[in-house]
Design a protein around this motif. Structure first.
Motif, mmCIF file in Angstrom:
data_model
loop_
_atom_site.group_PDB
_atom_site.id
_atom_site.type_symbol
_atom_site.label_atom_id
_atom_site.label_comp_id
_atom_site.label_asym_id
_atom_site.label_seq_id
_atom_site.Cartn_x
_atom_site.Cartn_y
_atom_site.Cartn_z
ATOM 1 N N THR A 72 0.836 -1.200 0.000
ATOM 2 C CA THR A 72 0.000 0.000 0.000
ATOM 3 C C THR A 72 0.869 1.248 0.000
ATOM 4 O OG1 THR A 72 -1.710 -1.193 1.200
ATOM 5 C CG2 THR A 72 -1.840 1.203 1.226
ATOM 6 N N ALA A 73 1.942 1.238 0.779
ATOM 7 C CA ALA A 73 2.846 2.394 0.840
ATOM 8 C C ALA A 73 3.577 2.597 -0.489
ATOM 9 C CB ALA A 73 3.847 2.216 1.978
ATOM 10 N N ILE A 74 3.944 1.511 -1.161
ATOM 11 C CA ILE A 74 4.612 1.606 -2.467
ATOM 12 C C ILE A 74 3.670 2.256 -3.482
ATOM 13 C CG2 ILE A 74 5.533 0.273 -4.420
ATOM 14 C CD1 ILE A 74 7.464 0.275 -2.098
ATOM 15 N N LYS A 75 2.400 1.808 -3.503
ATOM 16 C CA LYS A 75 1.438 2.378 -4.448
ATOM 17 C C LYS A 75 1.159 3.848 -4.135
ATOM 18 C CE LYS A 75 -1.540 -1.127 -4.153
ATOM 19 N NZ LYS A 75 -2.760 -1.918 -4.393
ATOM 20 N N ALA A 76 1.141 4.195 -2.855
ATOM 21 C CA ALA A 76 0.929 5.593 -2.468
ATOM 22 C C ALA A 76 2.136 6.448 -2.846
ATOM 23 C CB ALA A 76 0.659 5.682 -0.970
ATOM 24 N N ARG A 77 3.333 5.893 -2.733
ATOM 25 C CA ARG A 77 4.544 6.631 -3.093
ATOM 26 C C ARG A 77 4.589 6.912 -4.594
ATOM 27 N NH1 ARG A 77 9.959 3.284 -3.337
ATOM 28 N NH2 ARG A 77 8.782 2.541 -5.128
ATOM 29 N N ASP A 78 4.333 5.893 -5.410
ATOM 30 C CA ASP A 78 4.497 6.022 -6.858
ATOM 31 C C ASP A 78 3.281 6.631 -7.551
ATOM 32 O OD1 ASP A 78 6.900 4.836 -6.332
ATOM 33 O OD2 ASP A 78 6.393 2.906 -7.238
ATOM 34 N N LYS A 79 2.094 6.345 -7.081
ATOM 35 C CA LYS A 79 0.826 6.886 -7.593
ATOM 36 C C LYS A 79 0.451 6.418 -9.003
ATOM 37 C CE LYS A 79 0.894 11.127 -4.852
ATOM 38 N NZ LYS A 79 2.091 10.844 -4.103
ATOM 39 N N LYS A 80 1.391 5.884 -9.762
ATOM 40 C CA LYS A 80 1.092 5.409 -11.109
ATOM 41 C C LYS A 80 2.056 4.279 -11.451
ATOM 42 C CE LYS A 80 4.061 8.883 -13.199
ATOM 43 N NZ LYS A 80 4.186 9.974 -14.151
ATOM 44 N N CYS A 81 1.768 3.594 -12.541
ATOM 45 C CA CYS A 81 2.612 2.489 -12.986
ATOM 46 C C CYS A 81 4.008 3.016 -13.318
ATOM 47 C CB CYS A 81 1.995 1.811 -14.200
ATOM 48 S SG CYS A 81 3.029 0.498 -14.901
ATOM 49 N N ALA A 82 5.006 2.373 -12.791
ATOM 50 C CA ALA A 82 6.390 2.807 -12.999
ATOM 51 C C ALA A 82 6.900 2.495 -14.406
ATOM 52 C CB ALA A 82 7.303 2.146 -11.975
ATOM 53 N N TYR A 83 6.128 1.718 -15.178
ATOM 54 C CA TYR A 83 6.562 1.342 -16.515
ATOM 55 C C TYR A 83 5.832 2.110 -17.616
ATOM 56 C CZ TYR A 83 8.723 -2.455 -13.949
ATOM 57 O OH TYR A 83 9.478 -3.168 -13.057
ATOM 58 N N CYS A 84 4.504 2.280 -17.490
ATOM 59 C CA CYS A 84 3.743 2.937 -18.553
ATOM 60 C C CYS A 84 3.050 4.222 -18.096
ATOM 61 C CB CYS A 84 2.697 1.979 -19.126
ATOM 62 S SG CYS A 84 1.310 1.630 -18.012
ATOM 63 N N GLY A 85 3.017 4.477 -16.787
ATOM 64 C CA GLY A 85 2.358 5.671 -16.275
ATOM 65 C C GLY A 85 0.868 5.494 -16.062
ATOM 66 N N GLY A 86 0.375 4.277 -16.271
ATOM 67 C CA GLY A 86 -1.052 3.993 -16.071
ATOM 68 C C GLY A 86 -1.416 3.871 -14.601
ATOM 69 N N ARG A 87 -2.606 3.337 -14.353
ATOM 70 C CA ARG A 87 -3.124 3.196 -12.997
ATOM 71 C C ARG A 87 -2.324 2.144 -12.221
ATOM 72 N NH1 ARG A 87 -8.016 0.115 -11.290
ATOM 73 N NH2 ARG A 87 -8.388 0.784 -9.155
#
Length: 144
Positions: A72-87
């Motif tokens: 959950t913390a990783i998703k909150a930190r990055d906010k988007k896909c680290a590869y394509c910028g999607g959800r």
């Protein structure tokens, strides 16, 4: 006097230390009052040693477990896909778990299902996928 002023919440619990200049700005904006003086004056204001906020500030962030690396913390930190910028739907290990990778701030990124499946059990280089961000320990806590 060390040039820093202690700021208390309206409930008298310590919050942080701020510079003397910042403390004077707080007095000018009338968001704080002087609780203890250091002696001397700074224009029309006494030089503060301790300030107290006029209104209570919620400090939920102070009581969170700091530095805990969770999905959950990783998703909150990055906010988007680290590869394509999607959800950001899931978490991907940059070095796959099967190769000794662990869930750490430096080895995990948020990813969409499609990119996570495409990368599979490979490193980003092996999969031909570039990271849009560099995974690292966050400097602030995120509300999940």
């Amino acid at each position: 006097m060390d040039g820093y002023v202690l700021v208390l919440n309206a409930s008298y619990e310590p919050l942080q230390r701020v510079s003397l200049q910042h403390a004077i700005k707080m007095l000018v904006r009338e968001v704080a009052v002087v609780e203890e003086e250091a002696g001397g004056t700074f224009g029309p204001f006494p030089v503060p040693k301790v300030l107290r906020l006029v209104r209570y500030v919620v400090t939920r962030w102070m009581h969170r477990r700091s530095g805990l690396c969770t999905k959950t913390a990783i998703k909150a930190r990055d906010k988007k896909c680290a590869y394509c910028g999607g959800r950001a739907e899931t978490v991907d290990h940059v070095i796959p778990r099967s190769r000794g990778g662990t869930l750490t701030w430096d080895n995990a990124v948020a990813a969409c299902q499609r990119c996570n499946h495409r990368k599979a059990n490979r490193t980003p280089e092996e999969a031909g996928m570039a990271l849009l961000l560099v995974p690292s320990r966050p400097t602030h806590q995120f509300v999940a």
